[in-house]
Motif scaffolding. Sequence first.
Motif, PDB file in Angstrom:
ATOM      1  N   GLY A  25      32.318  36.616  29.067  1.00  0.00           N
ATOM      2  CA  GLY A  25      32.056  37.800  30.124  1.00  0.00           C
ATOM      3  C   GLY A  25      32.872  37.228  31.654  1.00  0.00           C
ATOM      4  O   GLY A  25      33.258  38.077  32.299  1.00  0.00           O
ATOM      5  N   GLY A  26      32.837  35.822  31.947  1.00  0.00           N
ATOM      6  CA  GLY A  26      33.754  35.436  32.972  1.00  0.00           C
ATOM      7  C   GLY A  26      34.743  36.052  32.922  1.00  0.00           C
ATOM      8  O   GLY A  26      35.128  35.889  33.649  1.00  0.00           O
ATOM      9  N   LEU A  27      35.535  35.871  31.349  1.00  0.00           N
ATOM     10  CA  LEU A  27      37.450  35.704  31.257  1.00  0.00           C
ATOM     11  C   LEU A  27      37.452  37.207  31.597  1.00  0.00           C
ATOM     12  O   LEU A  27      38.245  37.800  32.001  1.00  0.00           O
ATOM     13  CB  LEU A  27      37.940  35.311  29.286  1.00  0.00           C
ATOM     14  CG  LEU A  27      38.712  33.920  29.517  1.00  0.00           C
ATOM     15  CD1 LEU A  27      38.552  33.710  27.782  1.00  0.00           C
ATOM     16  CD2 LEU A  27      39.565  33.158  29.958  1.00  0.00           C
ATOM     17  N   ALA A  28      36.350  38.217  30.915  1.00  0.00           N
ATOM     18  CA  ALA A  28      36.313  39.515  31.203  1.00  0.00           C
ATOM     19  C   ALA A  28      36.511  40.394  32.514  1.00  0.00           C
ATOM     20  O   ALA A  28      37.143  40.750  32.781  1.00  0.00           O
ATOM     21  CB  ALA A  28      35.233  40.453  30.331  1.00  0.00           C
ATOM     22  N   ILE A  29      35.842  39.706  32.591  1.00  0.00           N
ATOM     23  CA  ILE A  29      35.820  40.021  34.611  1.00  0.00           C
ATOM     24  C   ILE A  29      36.825  39.523  35.395  1.00  0.00           C
ATOM     25  O   ILE A  29      37.357  40.231  36.237  1.00  0.00           O
ATOM     26  CB  ILE A  29      34.384  39.461  35.282  1.00  0.00           C
ATOM     27  CG1 ILE A  29      32.394  39.788  34.766  1.00  0.00           C
ATOM     28  CG2 ILE A  29      34.373  39.190  36.635  1.00  0.00           C
ATOM     29  CD1 ILE A  29      31.753  39.201  34.986  1.00  0.00           C
ATOM     30  N   GLY A  30      37.414  38.179  35.267  1.00  0.00           N
ATOM     31  CA  GLY A  30      38.562  38.190  35.424  1.00  0.00           C
ATOM     32  C   GLY A  30      39.669  38.618  35.348  1.00  0.00           C
ATOM     33  O   GLY A  30      40.628  38.779  36.420  1.00  0.00           O
ATOM     34  N   LEU A  31      40.313  38.433  34.042  1.00  0.00           N
ATOM     35  CA  LEU A  31      40.970  40.311  33.439  1.00  0.00           C
ATOM     36  C   LEU A  31      40.545  41.296  34.015  1.00  0.00           C
ATOM     37  O   LEU A  31      41.663  41.913  34.368  1.00  0.00           O
ATOM     38  CB  LEU A  31      40.688  40.368  31.761  1.00  0.00           C
ATOM     39  CG  LEU A  31      41.584  38.925  31.353  1.00  0.00           C
ATOM     40  CD1 LEU A  31      41.179  38.671  29.291  1.00  0.00           C
ATOM     41  CD2 LEU A  31      43.285  38.546  30.913  1.00  0.00           C
ATOM     42  N   ALA A  32      39.394  41.483  34.043  1.00  0.00           N
ATOM     43  CA  ALA A  32      39.193  43.285  34.405  1.00  0.00           C
ATOM     44  C   ALA A  32      39.929  42.861  36.005  1.00  0.00           C
ATOM     45  O   ALA A  32      40.512  44.023  36.393  1.00  0.00           O
ATOM     46  CB  ALA A  32      38.117  43.362  34.435  1.00  0.00           C
ATOM     47  N   SER A  33      39.358  41.995  36.334  1.00  0.00           N
ATOM     48  CA  SER A  33      40.044  41.888  38.379  1.00  0.00           C
ATOM     49  C   SER A  33      41.411  42.092  38.009  1.00  0.00           C
ATOM     50  O   SER A  33      41.796  42.655  39.375  1.00  0.00           O
ATOM     51  CB  SER A  33      39.394  40.974  38.945  1.00  0.00           C
ATOM     52  OG  SER A  33      37.682  40.994  38.493  1.00  0.00           O
ATOM     53  N   CYS A  34      42.378  41.196  37.225  1.00  0.00           N
ATOM     54  CA  CYS A  34      43.767  40.845  37.762  1.00  0.00           C
ATOM     55  C   CYS A  34      44.537  41.560  37.602  1.00  0.00           C
ATOM     56  O   CYS A  34      45.032  42.661  37.389  1.00  0.00           O
ATOM     57  CB  CYS A  34      43.891  39.701  36.615  1.00  0.00           C
ATOM     58  SG  CYS A  34      45.572  39.309  37.001  1.00  0.00           S
ATOM     59  N   MET A  35      44.058  42.629  36.079  1.00  0.00           N
ATOM     60  CA  MET A  35      44.180  44.094  36.022  1.00  0.00           C
ATOM     61  C   MET A  35      44.440  44.768  36.810  1.00  0.00           C
ATOM     62  O   MET A  35      45.796  45.628  37.409  1.00  0.00           O
ATOM     63  CB  MET A  35      43.833  44.429  34.733  1.00  0.00           C
ATOM     64  CG  MET A  35      43.913  43.634  32.971  1.00  0.00           C
ATOM     65  SD  MET A  35      43.122  44.498  31.270  1.00  0.00           S
ATOM     66  CE  MET A  35      43.773  45.541  31.780  1.00  0.00           C
ATOM     67  N   VAL A  36      43.382  45.271  37.368  1.00  0.00           N
ATOM     68  CA  VAL A  36      43.186  46.470  38.503  1.00  0.00           C
ATOM     69  C   VAL A  36      44.007  46.085  39.785  1.00  0.00           C
ATOM     70  O   VAL A  36      44.171  47.335  40.303  1.00  0.00           O
ATOM     71  CB  VAL A  36      41.767  46.982  38.850  1.00  0.00           C
ATOM     72  CG1 VAL A  36      41.751  47.925  39.871  1.00  0.00           C
ATOM     73  CG2 VAL A  36      39.967  46.780  37.985  1.00  0.00           C
ATOM     74  N   PHE A 382      48.608  34.051  27.623  1.00  0.00           N
ATOM     75  CA  PHE A 382      48.629  32.971  28.758  1.00  0.00           C
ATOM     76  C   PHE A 382      47.163  32.186  29.208  1.00  0.00           C
ATOM     77  O   PHE A 382      47.408  31.402  29.358  1.00  0.00           O
ATOM     78  CB  PHE A 382      49.748  33.100  30.118  1.00  0.00           C
ATOM     79  CG  PHE A 382      49.143  32.986  31.780  1.00  0.00           C
ATOM     80  CD1 PHE A 382      50.169  31.730  31.825  1.00  0.00           C
ATOM     81  CD2 PHE A 382      48.449  33.727  32.373  1.00  0.00           C
ATOM     82  CE1 PHE A 382      50.291  30.972  32.841  1.00  0.00           C
ATOM     83  CE2 PHE A 382      48.349  32.377  33.775  1.00  0.00           C
ATOM     84  CZ  PHE A 382      48.829  31.376  33.872  1.00  0.00           C
ATOM     85  N   THR A 383      46.485  33.637  29.705  1.00  0.00           N
ATOM     86  CA  THR A 383      45.316  32.927  29.186  1.00  0.00           C
ATOM     87  C   THR A 383      44.565  32.373  28.621  1.00  0.00           C
ATOM     88  O   THR A 383      43.802  31.085  28.435  1.00  0.00           O
ATOM     89  CB  THR A 383      44.367  34.985  30.288  1.00  0.00           C
ATOM     90  OG1 THR A 383      45.170  35.190  31.091  1.00  0.00           O
ATOM     91  CG2 THR A 383      42.399  34.188  30.214  1.00  0.00           C
ATOM     92  N   GLY A 384      44.794  33.131  27.474  1.00  0.00           N
ATOM     93  CA  GLY A 384      44.166  31.623  25.654  1.00  0.00           C
ATOM     94  C   GLY A 384      44.629  30.794  25.974  1.00  0.00           C
ATOM     95  O   GLY A 384      43.822  29.803  25.630  1.00  0.00           O
ATOM     96  N   PHE A 385      45.817  29.953  26.260  1.00  0.00           N
ATOM     97  CA  PHE A 385      46.410  28.841  26.313  1.00  0.00           C
ATOM     98  C   PHE A 385      46.245  28.258  27.427  1.00  0.00           C
ATOM     99  O   PHE A 385      45.699  26.940  27.368  1.00  0.00           O
ATOM    100  CB  PHE A 385      48.452  28.825  26.401  1.00  0.00           C
ATOM    101  CG  PHE A 385      48.755  29.140  24.610  1.00  0.00           C
ATOM    102  CD1 PHE A 385      48.285  28.051  24.022  1.00  0.00           C
ATOM    103  CD2 PHE A 385      49.109  30.598  24.619  1.00  0.00           C
ATOM    104  CE1 PHE A 385      49.360  28.215  22.681  1.00  0.00           C
ATOM    105  CE2 PHE A 385      49.724  30.355  23.027  1.00  0.00           C
ATOM    106  CZ  PHE A 385      49.939  28.666  22.482  1.00  0.00           C
TER     107      PHE A 385
END
Length: 789
Positions: A25-36, A382-385
């Motif tokens: 959930g934390g990574l999804a919100i972070g990635l979604a925010s970054c993507m938008v 990048f996020t995974g590493f």
Amino acid sequence: MFKLNLKIALRNLWKNKGFSLINIGGLAIGLASCMVLLIYVAYEWSYDKQFTNNDKTYIVYQNAPANGKIFSWAWTPNVMAKEVQEKIPGVKYASHSTYPRAKLITVGENKLSSKAVFADQAYLKILDYKFIKGNETQVLKNVNSIILTKSFAQKLFGNEDPINKTVKLENQEVLNVEAVIEDIPNNSSIIFDCIMPWALFEKTETWAKEGNWGNNMCLTFVQLQDNKFFAAANASMLGIYKRNQKDNLAEAILHPLTKWHLYSDFENGKSVGGKIDQLKIFLLLAFCILLIACVNFMNLSTARSEGRAKEVGVRKAIGSSRKSLISQFFLESILITFISTVLAFILVEISLPYFNNLLNIKLVIDYNNSGFWITLFALMIFTGFIAGSYPALYLSSFEPIKVLKGFKIKTDSSVSVRKVLVVGQFVFAACLIICTAVIYQQLNYVKNKPIGYDQSNLVQIAIQGKMADNKKLELLKTQLLASGATTKVTFFSNDITESGNNTTDVEWEGKNPNDVISFNNRGIGSDFIKTIGTELVAGREFLINAANDTNSVMLNEAAVKMMKLKNPVGAKIRHWGNERINVGVIKDFVVESAYQKVAPMIFFPSSTWGSNMIIARLNPNQNISSSLEKIDALVKEMEPNYPVNRKFVNESFEAKFQDEKLLGTLSNWFGGFAIFISCLGLLGLALFMAEQRKKEISIRKVLGASTGNILTLLNKDFIKLVAIANIIAFPLAYIIINKWLSAFEYRVPISFLPFALAIIISVIIAVLTVSIQSIKVAKANPIDALKYE
């Protein structure tokens, strides 16, 4: 080996569902925010880049010295394009055009108000719009011709083929449809519905035929043969005004088309930024939110170190190398990132309609763009590493003998690292809280600052067609007042919320001949002061019978101050070679930027200067809807061939704050996401600390400590971390907001309130987050923790 590691990773995710859910959930919100944010930045960055030779295309800007500084704008004389084409080295094409302007286009009974551009043939060679129908090499040669965009052609002709059909311009000129082009993309600086020949503009506006280097009335595009010519071409542009008009102090420069949208702010004749500054903030915000999500993953992963210690010990004991363990933990991290990315896609698709409505644009995910997938893959790896780096290195370092014998693993260093990470998260969160608070303070300060007139119930109606006749305007004014829908009516030469004409050709007694002063020119009707609700500082208004005021002018306070007039009423002023008498002084009121000081203004009677707007104050004792219906009916009766074009002044004024509102709203939203993710990181540290101090807490409970004592003990350390984060954040936030506010002449003072707000919010968030876990530990039965002792 990979298959085995994947199975282990999936089993671990399933076994620890709570941790997995928080991590994903934390990574999804972070990635979604970054993507938008990245989608929005990419959209803004793509402005005006759809043309083939966009990198070789430039806009001619004029740098004009006045009022002790240099003003820069993309307005040039009509003779500029020809001079550039013939005299400037390396120029392939030079073209002039009008900015989009409202024009009535009629087909039978179908009457539509359009955004129209008048341009020459070179315009379509520089800006190569995609032609759907028609011969692109022959268009704009015939004076009475027109090019339509696809959607506008459908509005006019439906599904019929529009080629060689006719339309009427302003119910006068009959034009032949020569071509249809694709709709202009939203990420274009110039958006229009139709293009017409420049020769037609000169035919309908006879003044435009006269070549005048002092009349900046159009837009000039230049395309170079190659960018190696730029330095020489730009150097030649500098003296182009002086070469053609000796007393003209202005200079011309070439400004790249691809930077027109993003770099629109100029200081001393040089581009210093603009929208690009906002994009840099959003890029930084995107990076920081993603980094916070990664830090949150690290905290939660290492919080489970006790549970993974024996697993690592057993695997090392049966021969696993540290390298294989690192691979295992990185695989888990990338797997979680992949699942988070899928969830992030869903969140982005759900949230894009909201942001499109907020930004008034059309952001979409271009699934057919290979660049998008490459960027997404790179972002995911990048996020995974980054997220998995610390857990992989930390967990793989456990010594098998110690953990299998039951010795406690050394946690001091890991706790310290996690504390540093949490402090970093809250530094960013505190900065966002402070900056967002200051943005809203500044926005409210300027919006609530007196603007010099009363916007409420003030409506402006565009003057079109037959209405432009002075006698008919006076008749319409009488009818509007008699209808009871309005209490006051006047005329104005421009939209009262927008910029308009300006001049430096104003002389008066006592003026320093070396001073160059720029004045805004406006035409106003009788009853102007009473209608808009401003004040007459001295003298009188223009008379209703304007024939007696043919050579009269009025000044605003800024003009009187700039001219240093001790007795402004009765002062003689020369404007464009004509001597005029100032009859009154109007209180300063805002017509351009609400963030900058009011410019000197000189007012002329609308009967001699011309009017484009009727300004009317609605009757407060009448229903607004019925008043507007009466106004529309009277305007329609006066000019039935045009759709009524009216709007409320306060709505137009509100549009001035769009960029700041956007910045504040996005900062608010994504700041909230960043704080939420930070809370998850804090929760991770709380879980870890509670696990480490489980026996200590149990002993304290056995010795008589209350739940309140335990909560105070556990929260104390976290409040210290939040306090440290705020101490670090305060100077950083102060530097950022001070730099942002420096762009405004009218700005709110930096107070302690935003900083106090950051402390209160961050402490409350920390206490609530930690207490969720602390209450569980504090209320747990101490026997469960001590029964093996």
